[in-house]
Every structure is written in C-alpha cells, then in structure tokens.
Design an enzyme around this catalytic site. Structure first.
Site, mmCIF file in Angstrom:
data_model
loop_
_atom_site.group_PDB
_atom_site.id
_atom_site.type_symbol
_atom_site.label_atom_id
_atom_site.label_comp_id
_atom_site.label_asym_id
_atom_site.label_seq_id
_atom_site.Cartn_x
_atom_site.Cartn_y
_atom_site.Cartn_z
ATOM 1 N N SER A 9 0.957 -1.380 -0.051
ATOM 2 C CA SER A 9 0.073 0.004 0.049
ATOM 3 C C SER A 9 0.640 1.347 0.017
ATOM 4 C CB SER A 9 -1.002 0.022 1.175
ATOM 5 O OG SER A 9 -1.503 1.525 1.196
ATOM 6 N N HIS A 34 -1.230 -1.297 -4.179
ATOM 7 C CA HIS A 34 -2.536 -0.920 -3.445
ATOM 8 C C HIS A 34 -2.638 0.473 -3.418
ATOM 9 C CE1 HIS A 34 -6.175 -1.977 -1.035
ATOM 10 N NE2 HIS A 34 -5.491 -1.270 -0.230
ATOM 11 N N ASP A 36 -4.905 3.590 -1.690
ATOM 12 C CA ASP A 36 -6.033 4.003 -1.011
ATOM 13 C C ASP A 36 -6.534 5.200 -1.118
ATOM 14 O OD1 ASP A 36 -6.017 1.388 0.921
ATOM 15 O OD2 ASP A 36 -3.931 1.996 1.407
ATOM 16 N N MET A 38 -8.919 8.038 0.473
ATOM 17 C CA MET A 38 -9.790 8.568 1.512
ATOM 18 C C MET A 38 -10.551 9.837 1.371
ATOM 19 S SD MET A 38 -7.265 7.066 4.318
ATOM 20 C CE MET A 38 -6.834 5.246 4.425
ATOM 21 N N HIS A 67 -8.642 1.146 -3.973
ATOM 22 C CA HIS A 67 -9.281 0.965 -2.797
ATOM 23 C C HIS A 67 -10.006 2.155 -2.460
ATOM 24 C CE1 HIS A 67 -9.501 -0.108 1.866
ATOM 25 N NE2 HIS A 67 -10.890 0.131 1.231
ATOM 26 N N MET A 69 -12.322 4.277 -0.402
ATOM 27 C CA MET A 69 -12.866 4.521 0.916
ATOM 28 C C MET A 69 -13.604 6.047 0.735
ATOM 29 S SD MET A 69 -9.718 3.127 3.314
ATOM 30 C CE MET A 69 -8.574 3.220 1.923
ATOM 31 N N MET A 138 -11.365 -6.244 5.358
ATOM 32 C CA MET A 138 -10.445 -5.180 6.151
ATOM 33 C C MET A 138 -10.274 -5.818 7.535
ATOM 34 S SD MET A 138 -9.885 -2.738 4.286
ATOM 35 C CE MET A 138 -9.137 -1.661 5.479
ATOM 36 N N GLY A 145 -3.082 3.821 8.010
ATOM 37 C CA GLY A 145 -2.083 2.628 7.901
ATOM 38 C C GLY A 145 -1.413 2.443 9.278
ATOM 39 N N ASP A 180 -6.623 -6.577 4.091
ATOM 40 C CA ASP A 180 -6.009 -5.079 4.186
ATOM 41 C C ASP A 180 -6.119 -4.773 5.593
ATOM 42 O OD1 ASP A 180 -4.918 -2.642 3.758
ATOM 43 O OD2 ASP A 180 -6.685 -2.174 2.712
HETATM 44 C C1 DX5 Z 1 -6.301 1.533 5.582
HETATM 45 C C2 DX5 Z 1 -5.813 1.117 4.356
HETATM 46 C C3 DX5 Z 1 -4.710 0.145 4.191
HETATM 47 C C4 DX5 Z 1 -3.523 0.583 4.813
HETATM 48 C C5 DX5 Z 1 -2.730 -0.630 5.348
HETATM 49 O O1 DX5 Z 1 -7.552 2.141 5.649
HETATM 50 O O2 DX5 Z 1 -6.895 0.703 3.631
HETATM 51 O O3 DX5 Z 1 -4.412 -0.315 3.076
HETATM 52 O O4 DX5 Z 1 -2.772 1.367 4.196
HETATM 53 O O5 DX5 Z 1 -1.593 -0.251 6.019
HETATM 54 P P1 DX5 Z 1 -0.925 -1.152 7.001
HETATM 55 O O6 DX5 Z 1 -0.335 -2.413 6.262
HETATM 56 O O7 DX5 Z 1 0.050 -0.254 7.547
HETATM 57 O O8 DX5 Z 1 -1.828 -1.668 8.103
HETATM 58 ZN ZN ZN Z 2 -6.362 -0.407 1.456
#
Ligand code: DX5
Ligand code: ZN
Length: 227
Positions: A9, A34, A36, A38, A67, A69, A138, A145, A180
């Site tokens: 990610s 990956h 993310d 948000m 991904h 969100m 999830m 993260g 994830d």
């Molecule tokens: C969280 C994200 C993840 C995140 C994972 O909302 O969707 O993809 O980056 O990070 P780690 O591996 O540090 O948990």
């Molecule tokens: Zn993610």
C-alpha cells in the site's frame, strides 16, 4: 495450489517521491500496487484522487488496485477507471446501488470488488457474486495505515474463502480474496492459511529501508503455507 500476491500500500510510501516509490517496490517483487483513496467523509482521512493514479500509472508495470474509501462511489470509480486503475474496490456502505456500481466498474473495463469492514456482514455478497473479481476483507477499521491486525478477521476470511470456493466450483471464474490492514511478516502465514491469496501491506513494507528483504521474508512465510 493458490497463487499468492503481495500488494504494497503506497499509503505508507514517501509521497514526495511517489513514482520512484512505486517502481522501487515493484523492483523489490511487488505483484500489485494498492492505492488507498480516502475522502474525509466515509473515513476520517484524506489521501489521493484520480490525478495521483494517472501520475503513477507510467511508473507501474503492475496492476493498480484502487481501494475506494469514499461516499458516494460512482463518479470517483469512473474517474479512476479513466486514470488507469486495473482493479477498483469499494465499501457497500458507500454506494446506494451496489449492483449498479459494480456494473459501472466492469463496464469501464476494470476488475471490481467489494470491501468488508470488520463489522460489515458478508451477506452483502449474497446476490452479486457473478459481478465480483475480488473480495477485500479489512483487518483494521479503514482510515489509517499502521494499525494492528484485528484477530477476528481470520474467521471472516475463512467464511469468505468458503463462499468463493463454493461459487467458483459451480460457476467457474476466479475471485481473489484480499486482506488489508496490519499484515506483516509474522502474521502473513496465518492470514494465508485462513484462505487469503492477496496481501496488502503498507507500513510493514514501506516502513523498512529494504523493501525486497520484507517481500522476500513474506514469500518465505507464504511458501510454508503452500508446502
Ligand atoms: C487502511 C488502508 C490500508 C492501509 C494498510 O484504511 O486501507 O490499505 O494502508 O496499512 P498497514 O499495512 O500499515 O496496516
Ligand atoms: Zn487499503
């Protein structure tokens, strides 16, 4: 034998050097990038829009796994398809019409998937298995993260694996099972044993100076599960 894929990610990458961070992690053995997204509405954090995806596209020989969100989903899903995404996943709570959103992603030429928060029931899968290329479980609450893996996600991964195997045995096709949140060298084997085939890892990889050492160690753990 299941094919295992490692999906770093870029949320934990150095954003000032994003293109280089993408090509470095691919050179270190990543299978998927990956990405993310948000929106400070569906989750309490704000990250990257479609322009970032377009910008890193030339730096990635690997598929880009977006991904989302976000809420609402549809307009952004279309924008990311245009920006070069290969896979687009979203949370059912983000869309008023899940079946329509999945169709829209597939019509745009991308693989489509649904994402399940720790408290979101798998029953959202009941009527859409035919439209899915990926199910994402999830193992943390989305938004940040570096959080710890929630152990009860393992049971949910097992249940999702059963649903996938049952569906594909009957109807064929392929549905990837991605996990994830909080995935690291020391728990990736457990996650794989529960049934996952695609592993997102942000801080575990980008938090270390040598990405290849981490990815190699993850593959060694996965080989133990395969053996
Ligand atoms: C969280 C994200 C993840 C995140 C994972 O909302 O969707 O993809 O980056 O990070 P780690 O591996 O540090 O948990
Ligand atoms: Zn993610």
């Amino acid at each position: 034998m299941r094919t295992f894929r490692i999906a770093p990610s870029i949320l934990s990458a150095d954003f000032a050097r994003l293109g280089q961070e993408v090509s470095d992690v691919i050179a270190a053995g990543a299978d998927i990038i990956h990405f993310d997204v948000m929106d400070n509405h569906y989750v309490p954090n704000l990250t990257m829009g479609p322009m970032f995806c377009e910008a890193i596209r030339p730096h990635s020989s690997a598929p880009i796994d977006v991904h989302l969100m976000v809420k609402p989903v549809d307009a952004l899903a279309a924008a990311f398809a245009k920006a070069g995404a290969d896979i687009i996943t979203f949370h059912p709570e983000g869309s008023e019409h899940i079946d329509r959103t999945l169709g829209l992603i597939k019509d745009a030429g991308c693989k489509a998937g649904l994402v399940f928060n720790p408290a979101t029931p798998l029953s959202y899968l009941d009527h859409v298995m035919d439209k899915l290329d990926m199910i994402l479980i999830m193992s943390v609450n989305p938004g940040f993260g570096g959080q710890s893996f929630i152990p009860h996600a393992l049971e949910k991964i097992r249940q999702a694996r059963l649903r996938i195997d049952e569906y594909t045995a009957k109807h064929g096709g392929e549905i990837w099972l991605e996990v994830d949140g909080g995935v690291k060298v020391d728990n990736i084997a457990q996650v794989a044993a529960a049934g996952a085939d695609t592993f997102v890892a942000g801080s575990a990889i980008y938090g270390q100076p040598d990405y290849k050492t981490v990815i190699d160690a993850m593959r060694a753990e996965l080989a133990r599960v395969q053996a």
